[in-house]
Design a protein around this motif. Structure first.
Motif, PDB file in Angstrom:
ATOM      1  N   SER A  54     -23.415 -43.821  33.360  1.00 56.67           N
ATOM      2  CA  SER A  54     -23.067 -42.612  34.115  1.00 56.67           C
ATOM      3  C   SER A  54     -21.822 -42.878  34.954  1.00 56.67           C
ATOM      4  CB  SER A  54     -24.221 -42.199  35.036  1.00 56.67           C
ATOM      5  OG  SER A  54     -25.405 -41.937  34.318  1.00 56.67           O
ATOM      6  N   PHE A  55     -20.909 -41.910  34.975  1.00 53.23           N
ATOM      7  CA  PHE A  55     -19.724 -41.982  35.831  1.00 53.23           C
ATOM      8  C   PHE A  55     -19.066 -40.616  35.827  1.00 53.23           C
ATOM      9  CE2 PHE A  55     -18.306 -43.225  31.588  1.00 53.23           C
ATOM     10  CZ  PHE A  55     -17.175 -42.444  31.403  1.00 53.23           C
ATOM     11  N   HIS A  56     -18.023 -40.453  36.628  1.00 53.53           N
ATOM     12  CA  HIS A  56     -17.255 -39.215  36.632  1.00 53.53           C
ATOM     13  C   HIS A  56     -15.782 -39.535  36.804  1.00 53.53           C
ATOM     14  CE1 HIS A  56     -17.585 -39.721  41.056  1.00 53.53           C
ATOM     15  NE2 HIS A  56     -16.403 -39.152  41.045  1.00 53.53           N
ATOM     16  N   ILE A  57     -14.939 -38.572  36.437  1.00 55.91           N
ATOM     17  CA  ILE A  57     -13.491 -38.676  36.618  1.00 55.91           C
ATOM     18  C   ILE A  57     -13.022 -37.401  37.306  1.00 55.91           C
ATOM     19  CG2 ILE A  57     -11.244 -38.936  35.501  1.00 55.91           C
ATOM     20  CD1 ILE A  57     -12.628 -40.311  33.176  1.00 55.91           C
ATOM     21  N   GLY A  58     -12.278 -37.539  38.383  1.00 56.15           N
ATOM     22  CA  GLY A  58     -11.769 -36.386  39.107  1.00 56.15           C
ATOM     23  C   GLY A  58     -10.456 -35.898  38.523  1.00 56.15           C
ATOM     24  N   HIS A  59     -10.050 -34.706  38.914  1.00 60.18           N
ATOM     25  CA  HIS A  59      -8.770 -34.155  38.468  1.00 60.18           C
ATOM     26  C   HIS A  59      -7.628 -35.059  38.940  1.00 60.18           C
ATOM     27  CE1 HIS A  59      -9.638 -30.335  36.512  1.00 60.18           C
ATOM     28  NE2 HIS A  59     -10.633 -30.171  37.367  1.00 60.18           N
ATOM     29  N   GLY A  60      -6.775 -35.478  38.011  1.00 57.56           N
ATOM     30  CA  GLY A  60      -5.637 -36.314  38.348  1.00 57.56           C
ATOM     31  C   GLY A  60      -5.969 -37.767  38.601  1.00 57.56           C
ATOM     32  N   GLU A  61      -7.204 -38.167  38.355  1.00 60.73           N
ATOM     33  CA  GLU A  61      -7.628 -39.538  38.619  1.00 60.73           C
ATOM     34  C   GLU A  61      -7.510 -40.398  37.368  1.00 60.73           C
ATOM     35  OE1 GLU A  61     -11.500 -41.948  40.432  1.00 60.73           O
ATOM     36  OE2 GLU A  61     -11.786 -40.059  39.364  1.00 60.73           O
ATOM     37  N   THR A  62      -7.282 -41.699  37.576  1.00 59.98           N
ATOM     38  CA  THR A  62      -7.325 -42.675  36.495  1.00 59.98           C
ATOM     39  C   THR A  62      -8.512 -43.595  36.720  1.00 59.98           C
ATOM     40  OG1 THR A  62      -4.928 -42.674  36.174  1.00 59.98           O
ATOM     41  CG2 THR A  62      -6.135 -44.561  35.327  1.00 59.98           C
ATOM     42  N   LEU A  63      -9.435 -43.595  35.771  1.00 60.59           N
ATOM     43  CA  LEU A  63     -10.572 -44.513  35.803  1.00 60.59           C
ATOM     44  C   LEU A  63     -10.342 -45.599  34.770  1.00 60.59           C
ATOM     45  CD1 LEU A  63     -13.468 -45.220  36.811  1.00 60.59           C
ATOM     46  CD2 LEU A  63     -14.325 -43.873  34.886  1.00 60.59           C
ATOM     47  N   GLU A 112      -7.888 -29.721  24.818  1.00 60.79           N
ATOM     48  CA  GLU A 112      -7.620 -30.139  26.197  1.00 60.79           C
ATOM     49  C   GLU A 112      -7.905 -31.614  26.425  1.00 60.79           C
ATOM     50  OE1 GLU A 112      -9.571 -27.623  29.008  1.00 60.79           O
ATOM     51  OE2 GLU A 112      -8.973 -25.774  27.994  1.00 60.79           O
ATOM     52  N   MET A 113      -8.391 -32.314  25.390  1.00 54.20           N
ATOM     53  CA  MET A 113      -8.681 -33.745  25.505  1.00 54.20           C
ATOM     54  C   MET A 113      -8.029 -34.467  24.328  1.00 54.20           C
ATOM     55  SD  MET A 113     -12.678 -33.842  26.697  1.00 54.20           S
ATOM     56  CE  MET A 113     -13.242 -33.634  25.015  1.00 54.20           C
ATOM     57  N   GLN A 114      -7.312 -35.530  24.611  1.00 55.16           N
ATOM     58  CA  GLN A 114      -6.623 -36.273  23.563  1.00 55.16           C
ATOM     59  C   GLN A 114      -6.854 -37.769  23.744  1.00 55.16           C
ATOM     60  OE1 GLN A 114      -4.961 -35.028  20.862  1.00 55.16           O
ATOM     61  NE2 GLN A 114      -5.652 -33.007  21.543  1.00 55.16           N
ATOM     62  N   SER A 189      -0.456 -30.530  25.873  1.00 51.95           N
ATOM     63  CA  SER A 189      -0.586 -30.553  27.341  1.00 51.95           C
ATOM     64  C   SER A 189      -2.041 -30.737  27.761  1.00 51.95           C
ATOM     65  CB  SER A 189      -0.025 -29.269  27.948  1.00 51.95           C
ATOM     66  OG  SER A 189       1.334 -29.110  27.617  1.00 51.95           O
ATOM     67  N   PRO A 190      -2.664 -31.866  27.394  1.00 52.57           N
ATOM     68  CA  PRO A 190      -4.099 -32.055  27.664  1.00 52.57           C
ATOM     69  C   PRO A 190      -4.383 -32.228  29.152  1.00 52.57           C
ATOM     70  CG  PRO A 190      -3.128 -34.096  26.875  1.00 52.57           C
ATOM     71  CD  PRO A 190      -2.067 -33.040  26.744  1.00 52.57           C
ATOM     72  N   ARG A 191      -5.619 -31.902  29.523  1.00 54.72           N
ATOM     73  CA  ARG A 191      -6.086 -32.124  30.888  1.00 54.72           C
ATOM     74  C   ARG A 191      -6.683 -33.513  31.046  1.00 54.72           C
ATOM     75  NH1 ARG A 191      -7.343 -27.219  33.861  1.00 54.72           N
ATOM     76  NH2 ARG A 191      -6.807 -25.346  32.679  1.00 54.72           N
ATOM     77  N   LEU A 192      -7.160 -34.098  29.938  1.00 55.38           N
ATOM     78  CA  LEU A 192      -7.795 -35.414  29.969  1.00 55.38           C
ATOM     79  C   LEU A 192      -7.269 -36.241  28.802  1.00 55.38           C
ATOM     80  CD1 LEU A 192     -10.005 -37.402  31.047  1.00 55.38           C
ATOM     81  CD2 LEU A 192     -11.588 -36.306  29.446  1.00 55.38           C
ATOM     82  N   VAL A 193      -6.834 -37.471  29.088  1.00 55.90           N
ATOM     83  CA  VAL A 193      -6.349 -38.382  28.057  1.00 55.90           C
ATOM     84  C   VAL A 193      -7.199 -39.650  28.101  1.00 55.90           C
ATOM     85  CG1 VAL A 193      -4.429 -39.811  27.263  1.00 55.90           C
ATOM     86  CG2 VAL A 193      -3.998 -37.498  28.129  1.00 55.90           C
ATOM     87  N   VAL A 194      -7.706 -40.063  26.939  1.00 60.52           N
ATOM     88  CA  VAL A 194      -8.436 -41.315  26.790  1.00 60.52           C
ATOM     89  C   VAL A 194      -7.514 -42.308  26.089  1.00 60.52           C
ATOM     90  CG1 VAL A 194     -10.418 -42.455  25.726  1.00 60.52           C
ATOM     91  CG2 VAL A 194     -10.668 -40.150  26.685  1.00 60.52           C
ATOM     92  N   SER A 224      -5.799 -36.117  33.851  1.00 55.92           N
ATOM     93  CA  SER A 224      -6.763 -37.157  34.213  1.00 55.92           C
ATOM     94  C   SER A 224      -6.784 -38.191  33.098  1.00 55.92           C
ATOM     95  CB  SER A 224      -8.152 -36.556  34.426  1.00 55.92           C
ATOM     96  OG  SER A 224      -8.121 -35.571  35.435  1.00 55.92           O
ATOM     97  N   PHE A 225      -7.234 -39.401  33.434  1.00 53.07           N
ATOM     98  CA  PHE A 225      -6.980 -40.530  32.546  1.00 53.07           C
ATOM     99  C   PHE A 225      -8.179 -41.468  32.529  1.00 53.07           C
ATOM    100  CE2 PHE A 225      -3.189 -43.591  31.560  1.00 53.07           C
ATOM    101  CZ  PHE A 225      -3.474 -43.484  30.214  1.00 53.07           C
ATOM    102  N   LEU A 226      -8.678 -41.788  31.336  1.00 52.61           N
ATOM    103  CA  LEU A 226      -9.631 -42.873  31.148  1.00 52.61           C
ATOM    104  C   LEU A 226      -8.893 -43.986  30.418  1.00 52.61           C
ATOM    105  CD1 LEU A 226     -12.472 -44.100  31.271  1.00 52.61           C
ATOM    106  CD2 LEU A 226     -12.970 -42.988  29.081  1.00 52.61           C
TER     107      LEU A 226
END
Length: 345
Positions: A54-63, A112-114, A189-194, A224-226
């Motif tokens: 379990s975890f979370h990622i905030g807007h504009g955050e890099t985890l 929205e996710m790439q 223009s994704p909102r989340l990039v892995v 946001s970034f993982l």
């Protein structure tokens, strides 16, 4: 050998663990791959690649997500992208559980996710020109006839020339190919990039360039970034928070500064102590030597999965599985050495 990466200003990294809307929430996620044997291909067991994370990622955050090979970190990236369907658990993207989505609903979320894969040599179609590779998703989803101008702009953002869109992948170096993969990931223009170990296949001198590029693009575009990696020296320079995994379980989660200055879990201590310090006069940590080999995820040990190698193991560790507890403010650890407060306490 370590890489030299441009540091961001300390006050430029917001602590999204305490404020800001969450773009992604992963709740008790598991992925068990069946093992089949015999003529009838009967299931004889399961590889527990991810087991209750379990975890979370905030807007504009890099985890940053780190751990040894085989710990399940890349599987988590693919689960978030829904390349795998999870065994159990929830993946909430912008408040919506996408774990069971299929068809058009899933495709709409994927815009929205790439993802940026580890191997730039294998993730590019050798029969397509760079312009077709980078612009395909944009052309299909938007129908924009001016897609070549969009591709030229993306190539410029990642440090390539617009003329490169007429070349094939084999005409580029490894670092340039990874820049092409990054441009392709940003096309919609994704909102989340892995990013799944995006620099591990590159030369050390190129790694720093790509990390700096990713950090600059995140600051410019606001996604946001993982960031998944096995090298703690790489994650240190790009992550706001860092999660450490071992054998399918998350064992520690904290801000980058807290994790490096005061690691709590013995496994995290061993990982950080193994990071080389090339600078003259750099303070050396006491080296922690881990005994034994990583157990098989097909039959993980009872209790704490790290107890078979832990230099601080207690009798309780082999019997009771530790839960993630807040040992310090916003510093979570799954270890019997730190009772802390469990979620809901």
């Amino acid at each position: 050998m370590s890489v030299t990466v441009r540091d961001s200003a300390p006050d430029a990294r917001a602590d999204t663990a305490t404020h800001g809307e969450r773009i992604l929430e992963v709740d008790d996620l598991t992925m068990h791959f069946p093992v089949r044997k015999g003529l009838l291909r009967r299931v004889v067991g399961h590889v527990r690649a991810v087991d209750g994370v379990s975890f979370h990622i905030g807007h504009g955050e890099t985890l940053g997500l780190v751990g040894e090979s085989g710990c399940g970190k890349s599987t988590i990236g693919r689960l978030i992208m829904r390349l795998y369907r999870p065994t159990t658990g929830a993946i909430r993207y912008r408040g919506r559980d996408i774990a069971s989505l299929e068809g058009d609903e899933l495709n709409a979320v994927r815009r929205e996710m790439q993802i940026v894969f580890q191997d730039p040599f294998a993730s590019l179609n050798p029969r397509f020109r760079v312009g077709e590779i980078v612009g395909e998703a944009y052309r299909v989803h938007t129908g924009d006839r001016a897609w070549r101008e969009h591709v030229a702009d993306l190539l410029a953002k990642v440090g390539l020339q617009p003329t490169h869109m007429n070349r094939y992948p084999h005409e580029f170096s490894g670092g340039q190919r990874q820049r092409i993969c990054i441009a392709r990931a940003l096309a919609m223009s994704p909102r989340l990039v892995v990013a799944d170990e995006p620099v591990s296949a590159l030369d050390v001198s190129i790694q720093a360039q790509v990390i700096n590029l990713l950090d600059s693009l995140k600051a410019e575009l606001g996604f946001s970034f993982l960031f998944i990696a096995h090298d703690l020296s790489v994650v240190e320079h790009i992550a706001d928070r860092i999660a450490v995994m071992y054998l399918g379980k998350m064992v520690e989660l904290a801000s980058d500064r807290d994790l490096y200055q005061d690691p709590l879990h013995p496994y995290t201590e061993a990982l950080i102590a193994a990071v080389p310090k090339p600078e003259a006069g750099a303070r050396r940590r006491k080296r922690t030597v881990l005994r034994g080999d990583v157990p098989s995820p097909l039959a993980p040990p009872p209790g704490c999965r790290f107890h078979t190698r832990c230099p601080k193991a207690m009798p309780e560790c082999s019997k009771v599985e530790p839960v993630m507890r807040e040992a310090k403010p916003r510093h979570w650890v799954a270890c019997h050495l730190f009772p802390g407060e469990a979620p809901g306490d």
